[in-house]
Scaffold this active site. Structure first.
Site, short mmCIF file in Angstrom:
data_model
loop_
_atom_site.label_atom_id
_atom_site.label_comp_id
_atom_site.label_asym_id
_atom_site.label_seq_id
_atom_site.Cartn_x
_atom_site.Cartn_y
_atom_site.Cartn_z
N TYR A 41 0.85 -1.19 0.00
CA TYR A 41 0.00 0.00 0.00
C TYR A 41 0.88 1.24 0.00
CZ TYR A 41 -3.24 3.60 1.59
OH TYR A 41 -3.98 4.75 1.68
N GLU A 59 -3.51 7.58 -4.11
CA GLU A 59 -3.46 6.30 -3.41
C GLU A 59 -3.24 5.17 -4.41
OE1 GLU A 59 -7.16 4.57 -1.75
OE2 GLU A 59 -6.10 4.51 0.16
#
Lengths: 386, 288
Positions: free
Chosen positions: A109, A197
């Protein structure tokens, strides 16, 4: 301003942030052609909507053959996708991203955002990619690492290394990751992003790093210096009434209640929604006509709220500071004359030129209920709809 | 006493010749604010009513001894105007401008850390010490001199609160709008600390809204450091997540920044919570 994954990936590519090969497709034929261009299987067919959770909702499918590409494309295009972010009405899929499938060794992530408390850019990384990061933050917060970047200095080499080592990347991938993060930071700053993101960022079986997903949000206040980004706005993803309101610089958000409301000032508008709820009714919208609304804006605000079928009554709450009550009242009268208002309207006005404003309303002999204060207004509007 | 401003504050206005700048400068002058200069690049030597206009803030400060600046310039020039003011040596900067890009404000915030001045805003109504000095766009006449300090992230919502206080006979020491942007200058804690130290302030009303965690941090500060009673209100309990509610900073991101969490933090830390805006005046009357 949000954009689609495929648009974000095109921008990433321009900044040398590696992404899988692929292309957008607006039809089944285009999807097949893109798959053929990729020159191998598997390929991934991904619904393009401005909401997360697409995989769980059935909007992301792996195809091992051209037949499967066709089946999946046919199924996903035109479907209404329901995810935790689309709301109960779901979102109609009008475009697909078709891209080359990857051999994944590890899902990671990575995100960049502006941290309000420290007024810096924060890099968030985690080895728990591919999962809902909110859930990771709640259950295992130690699995998320934050690195704060001084905006005057920019990202430093040691911070790139910190991030890479925290992800426990193999040495072969370390340099690629540093390059990716540095370029992503440059992209973030150069385009006034408020959030970027990548979830998941993947480590492939041959130790490459790639952005498998891409979510980008731009600071709307900075779009004036990025005219080219405005072309990426997709009106299909927005509520038509909200699009209409934005033309007149009205801050409007459509909600699912039945009490329309028109307020000046964002804080007071939120508090007015809350007070409607407190009185036992539900707000149909957020509408801030701004501190210095013109009577034309007020008229448009009325028209937009009346265009919402759910609205059974309207509460007007104005505290005249810069906005003068007489100007506002004139806008209400003009709107009533042009569009006709055939549902109950409760008006509460206070502040600059309130007496003049009240006179304009009473002289116009409209079917309005006046309220003496906010509490009274909330009771009257609840009585009108219940 | 009061906080941050008083009748001796000498104010200059950046963007004084624009529509908003001239309109609100007149409003401040009518209220009795000591406005000593205006700044509009290229219009130095002119006058806005009786106020002398200068090309640069530096020149205006040199010539007039201004100690505070009120900013009305358009958003693309907002950050630059704030830095110009800070560099000229004024003590206080009040930025009304709405819509300054967040990355500009991030840089400004770091720049200000090297300067000895206070920024209020941006995207705020300003600050007022009733009957002494108004540096902002709020309607002066709803205010009344007294002992309640008011601090808020909003404009009209603050007017609503002040109006209820005044109507019930509770005057204010100073009222400050800290602004609706995610990155701003003065925060709740700065203001609460100043109110605590101000003899004239006996009670405080704090008006927050969804987004960020400034209210939660302020609530902890109140429990640790404040002896004066605080009434709190939070706007946006019915706001949907992920949507920007007018103010750039009023957005629930994922599960953070919700009104429910803020109210819980208020209650845990001994703040008197008013749940219904229509009754905030009455709640204050009962407590103060």
């Amino acid at each position: 301003m949000k954009i689609h994954e495929y648009q974000a990936k095109q921008l990433f590519k321009a900044y040398n942030v590696p992404v899988p090969d692929g292309n957008v497709a607006f039809s089944v034929d285009e999807a097949k052609k893109t798959a053929a261009d990729l020159g191998g299987f598997p390929v991934v067919v991904k619904a393009q909507i401005h909401a997360g959770g697409r995989g769980k909702g059935g909007g992301v499918k792996l195809a091992a053959s051209m037949e499967e590409v066709e089946t999946h494309a046919r199924e996903i295009l035109g479907m209404t996708l329901f995810t935790h972010q689309t709301g109960p009405e779901g979102r109609l899929v009008k475009k697909l991203l078709v891209e080359a499938g990857q051999k994944i060794k590890k899902e990671l992530y990575l995100s960049l955002l502006v941290d309000r408390a420290t007024a810096s850019i924060v890099i968030m990384i985690s080895q728990d990619g591919g999962m809902d990061i909110e859930e990771v933050a709640a259950k295992t917060p130690e699995r998320i690492i934050k690195i704060h970047v001084d905006p005057l200095m920019g990202i430093q080499g040691y911070q790139l290394r910190q991030a890479g080592f925290a992800l426990e990347l193999p040495s072969a991938a370390m340099k690629l990751f540093s390059g990716l993060l540095l370029n992503l930071y440059k992209f973030f700053i150069a385009n006034d992003c408020s959030m970027v993101e990548i979830n998941p960022l993947i480590l492939t079986s041959d130790d490459k790093v790639l952005a498998l997903d891409a979510k980008v949000d731009f600071d709307s206040n900075a779009l004036y210096r990025h005219r080219e980004l405005m072309d990426l706005r997709d009106l299909d993803e927005e509520n038509p009434l909200e699009v209409e309101a934005s033309k007149y610089n009205l801050n409007y958000i459509n909600l699912d209640g039945n009490v329309g409301n028109i307020v000046n000032g964002a804080g007071l508008a939120m508090a007015t929604m809350d007070i409607i709820k407190n009185a036992g009714a539900t707000p149909a919208n957020f509408m801030d006509v701004g501190g210095g609304a013109t009577s034309e804006q007020v008229e448009n605000a009325f028209r937009i709220i009346l265009a919402d079928d759910k609205v059974k009554a309207i509460l007007i709450n104005i505290f005249g500071g810069i906005l003068r009550c007489d100007n506002f009242a004139q806008g209400v009268v003009d709107a009533a004359k042009k569009t006709g208002i055939n549902i109950p309207v409760v008006v509460r006005m206070e502040g600059t030129n309130v007496e003049k404003g009240k006179k304009i309303l009473s002289d116009a002999k409209l079917n309005l209920t006046t309220a003496v204060d906010l509490f009274d207004a909330a009771q009257k509007i609840a009585a009108a709809v219940n | 006493m009061s906080i941050f401003i008083n009748k001796d504050t000498k104010v200059l206005v950046q963007g004084i010749t624009g529509n908003e700048g001239s309109f609100h400068t007149r409003g401040c002058l009518e209220y009795g604010t000591n406005i000593v200069a205006g700044v509009t690049p290229g219009k130095g030597g002119q006058k806005m009513d009786d106020v002398s206009v200068f090309n640069t803030v530096q020149k205006a400060v040199e010539e007039t001894g201004a100690t505070a600046s009120l900013i009305f310039v358009p958003p693309p020039f907002g950050a630059d105007a704030i830095m110009e003011a800070a560099d000229s040596g004024v003590d206080l900067i009040v930025a009304i401008t709405e819509g300054i890009p967040i990355l500009d404000m991030v840089k400004v915030k770091h720049f200000l850390a090297t300067k000895n001045c206070r920024l209020i805003g941006p995207n705020c109504p300003g600050i007022i010490t009733p009957d002494e000095c108004k540096i902002g766009i709020m309607p002066g006449k709803i205010h009344k001199r007294g002992n309640i300090g008011v601090v808020s992230r909003s404009g009209t919502l603050t007017y609503e609160v002040v109006d209820q206080l005044t109507k019930l006979g509770m005057g204010q020491s100073t009222c400050i709008g800290i602004g609706g942007d995610p990155v701003n200058g003065t925060n709740f804690i700065d203001v609460l600390d100043a109110f605590q130290k101000d003899d004239e302030t006996h009670g405080i009303v704090m008006v927050g809204e969804i987004g960020g965690s400034a209210e939660e941090e302020a609530a902890c500060f109140i429990k640790e450091k404040l002896t004066k009673p605080v009434v709190g209100f939070i706007a946006g309990l019915t706001a949907p997540p992920g949507r920007r509610m007018g103010h750039a900073g009023a957005i629930i991101s994922g599960s953070s920044g919700t009104g429910t969490a803020k109210i819980a933090a208020f209650k845990e830390n001994g703040i008197f919570v008013c749940e219904n805006l229509g009754q905030i005046g009455q709640v204050c009357k009962d407590i103060f």
